[in-house]
Design an enzyme around this catalytic site. Structure first.
Site, short mmCIF file in Angstrom:
data_model
loop_
_atom_site.label_atom_id
_atom_site.label_comp_id
_atom_site.label_asym_id
_atom_site.label_seq_id
_atom_site.Cartn_x
_atom_site.Cartn_y
_atom_site.Cartn_z
N ARG A 1 -18.02 74.11 2.38
CA ARG A 1 -19.21 74.09 3.09
C ARG A 1 -19.91 75.33 2.80
O ARG A 1 -21.33 75.44 3.14
CB ARG A 1 -18.99 74.08 4.76
CG ARG A 1 -18.40 72.71 4.88
CD ARG A 1 -17.88 73.00 6.46
NE ARG A 1 -16.63 73.37 6.23
CZ ARG A 1 -15.41 72.90 6.79
NH1 ARG A 1 -15.31 71.82 7.41
NH2 ARG A 1 -14.12 73.77 6.63
N GLU B 1 -22.02 77.49 -5.88
CA GLU B 1 -20.84 78.14 -5.01
C GLU B 1 -21.51 79.00 -4.33
O GLU B 1 -22.41 79.92 -4.83
CB GLU B 1 -19.69 78.59 -5.95
CG GLU B 1 -18.48 77.77 -6.05
CD GLU B 1 -17.56 77.86 -4.88
OE1 GLU B 1 -18.14 77.97 -3.79
OE2 GLU B 1 -16.25 77.88 -5.11
N ASP C 1 -13.78 84.35 -5.93
CA ASP C 1 -12.86 85.38 -5.24
C ASP C 1 -11.89 85.27 -6.69
O ASP C 1 -11.80 86.19 -7.56
CB ASP C 1 -12.29 85.24 -3.86
CG ASP C 1 -11.66 86.23 -3.34
OD1 ASP C 1 -11.68 87.45 -3.91
OD2 ASP C 1 -10.67 85.98 -2.42
N SER C 2 -10.74 84.77 -6.32
CA SER C 2 -9.77 84.77 -7.17
C SER C 2 -9.95 83.83 -8.59
O SER C 2 -9.91 84.16 -9.63
CB SER C 2 -8.36 84.15 -6.70
OG SER C 2 -8.69 82.72 -6.62
N GLY C 3 -10.88 83.00 -8.17
CA GLY C 3 -11.09 82.28 -9.21
C GLY C 3 -10.42 80.74 -9.26
O GLY C 3 -10.88 79.85 -9.86
N THR D 1 -10.33 78.43 -6.92
CA THR D 1 -11.16 77.02 -6.36
C THR D 1 -11.87 76.68 -7.89
O THR D 1 -11.74 75.34 -7.84
CB THR D 1 -11.87 77.44 -5.32
OG1 THR D 1 -11.01 78.27 -4.25
CG2 THR D 1 -12.51 76.23 -4.44
N LEU D 2 -12.74 77.38 -8.22
CA LEU D 2 -13.56 77.06 -9.23
C LEU D 2 -13.02 76.39 -10.48
O LEU D 2 -13.38 75.60 -10.93
CB LEU D 2 -14.35 78.10 -9.63
CG LEU D 2 -15.61 77.84 -10.37
CD1 LEU D 2 -16.58 77.03 -9.52
CD2 LEU D 2 -16.36 79.11 -10.92
N LYS E 1 -16.87 88.42 -6.52
CA LYS E 1 -16.29 89.44 -6.26
C LYS E 1 -15.22 89.77 -7.33
O LYS E 1 -14.13 89.30 -7.49
CB LYS E 1 -15.03 89.05 -5.08
CG LYS E 1 -15.43 89.34 -3.52
CD LYS E 1 -14.30 89.38 -2.56
CE LYS E 1 -14.80 88.97 -1.14
NZ LYS E 1 -13.78 88.51 -0.43
N ARG F 1 -21.83 80.83 9.80
CA ARG F 1 -22.42 80.67 8.42
C ARG F 1 -24.08 80.59 8.72
O ARG F 1 -24.54 80.68 7.58
CB ARG F 1 -22.02 79.03 8.08
CG ARG F 1 -20.48 78.81 8.01
CD ARG F 1 -20.22 77.30 7.41
NE ARG F 1 -18.89 76.88 7.49
CZ ARG F 1 -17.95 77.28 6.77
NH1 ARG F 1 -18.25 77.81 5.34
NH2 ARG F 1 -16.85 77.03 6.51
P1 IMP Z 1 -11.05 81.78 -4.77
O1 IMP Z 1 -10.51 80.49 -5.01
O2 IMP Z 1 -10.36 82.77 -4.54
O3 IMP Z 1 -12.13 82.00 -5.88
O4 IMP Z 1 -11.92 81.20 -3.48
C1 IMP Z 1 -13.33 81.03 -3.29
C2 IMP Z 1 -13.63 80.24 -1.76
O5 IMP Z 1 -12.72 81.31 -0.80
C3 IMP Z 1 -14.90 80.29 -1.63
O6 IMP Z 1 -15.49 79.20 -2.09
C4 IMP Z 1 -15.08 80.71 -0.22
O7 IMP Z 1 -15.21 79.68 0.46
C5 IMP Z 1 -13.75 81.71 0.21
N1 IMP Z 1 -14.07 82.92 0.08
C6 IMP Z 1 -13.71 83.97 -0.83
N2 IMP Z 1 -13.91 85.29 -0.30
C7 IMP Z 1 -14.52 85.10 1.03
C8 IMP Z 1 -15.18 86.02 1.94
O8 IMP Z 1 -15.30 87.24 1.65
N3 IMP Z 1 -15.61 85.45 2.96
C9 IMP Z 1 -15.75 84.14 3.16
N4 IMP Z 1 -15.26 83.18 2.40
C10 IMP Z 1 -14.77 83.65 1.02
MG MG Z 2 -14.46 79.57 3.62
#
Ligand code: IMP
Ligand code: MG
Length: 187
Positions: free
Chosen positions: A45, A102, A106-108, A110-111, A134, A168
């Site tokens: 979301r 998006e 963060d870690s990448g 999800t994407l 990040k 949000r």
């Molecule tokens: P990733 O899979 O670690 O790249 O995480 C990506 C998802 O984590 C984003 O689409 C956000 O929904 C959530 N996320 C990562 N960092 C934050 C943050 O600092 N605040 C809120 N949501 C976050």
């Molecule tokens: Mg979230």
């Protein structure tokens, strides 16, 4: 006073700076896709606020679609590397220019999962537009074509991003003071 004010450490990106940068991104996307049509795919979301502001600045004809992916639940602050698609697209993306919208990378993980899935469906192009990056937290490399802001490794909320599903709606991106936040976003 709203509860979040107690654990808002600082405003990282003001409303004004967000809106200025989003207008620039919209103009850049409009130039790059001039003469074509686009499908914007928003990841729910967190990407919703960004999508609705960004699309106002995109001057090429485009449609929008939504996907939902669960990377981590309430109370967790990290992806576990296994993103699960909980809502899929309602449209065939074959031969379309797809731009994923998006909130934050963060870690990448999800994407990376979303890109892997969508690329099997043979879009004409598939690129990524993220508001926040990040970058120092990256575990899996993902191609980012458009990025609003590279931010430090801090937990942020507002402007689409949630603090355990709340806030949000804030027009700015703020940093959570994790010393003061005890896990109850309303407390
Ligand atoms: P990733 O899979 O670690 O790249 O995480 C990506 C998802 O984590 C984003 O689409 C956000 O929904 C959530 N996320 C990562 N960092 C934050 C943050 O600092 N605040 C809120 N949501 C976050
Ligand atoms: Mg979230």
């Amino acid at each position: 006073m709203q509860p979040y004010e107690k654990y808002l450490k600082e405003i990282l990106i003001t409303e004004e700076d967000l809106q200025k940068r989003i207008a620039e991104l919209g103009a850049e996307i409009s130039r790059d896709f001039a003469g074509q049509t686009l499908l914007l795919v928003c990841i729910l979301r967190g990407g919703v606020m960004f999508l609705t502001d960004l699309m106002r600045h995109i001057t090429v004809p485009h449609s929008i679609e939504f996907m939902a992916v669960s990377s981590y639940g309430v109370g967790r602050r990290e992806s576990n590397g296994q993103a699960r698609i909980t809502l899929d697209l309602n449209t065939n993306i074959m031969d379309q220019h797809v731009l994923l919208v998006e909130d934050i990378i963060d870690s990448g993980h999800t994407l990376a999962s979303v890109l892997e899935l969508l690329s099997t469906r043979k879009p004409k192009s598939l690129s990524v537009c993220t508001l926040l990056d990040k970058a120092s937290r990256r575990e899996v490399q993902v191609p980012i074509r458009y990025c609003g802001f590279v931010i430090p490794d801090k937990f942020v909320f507002g402007y689409g991003l949630d603090l355990d599903e709340y806030y949000r709606n804030l027009p700015f991106v703020g940093v959570v003071d994790l010393d003061k936040y005890k896990g109850n976003p309303l407390g």
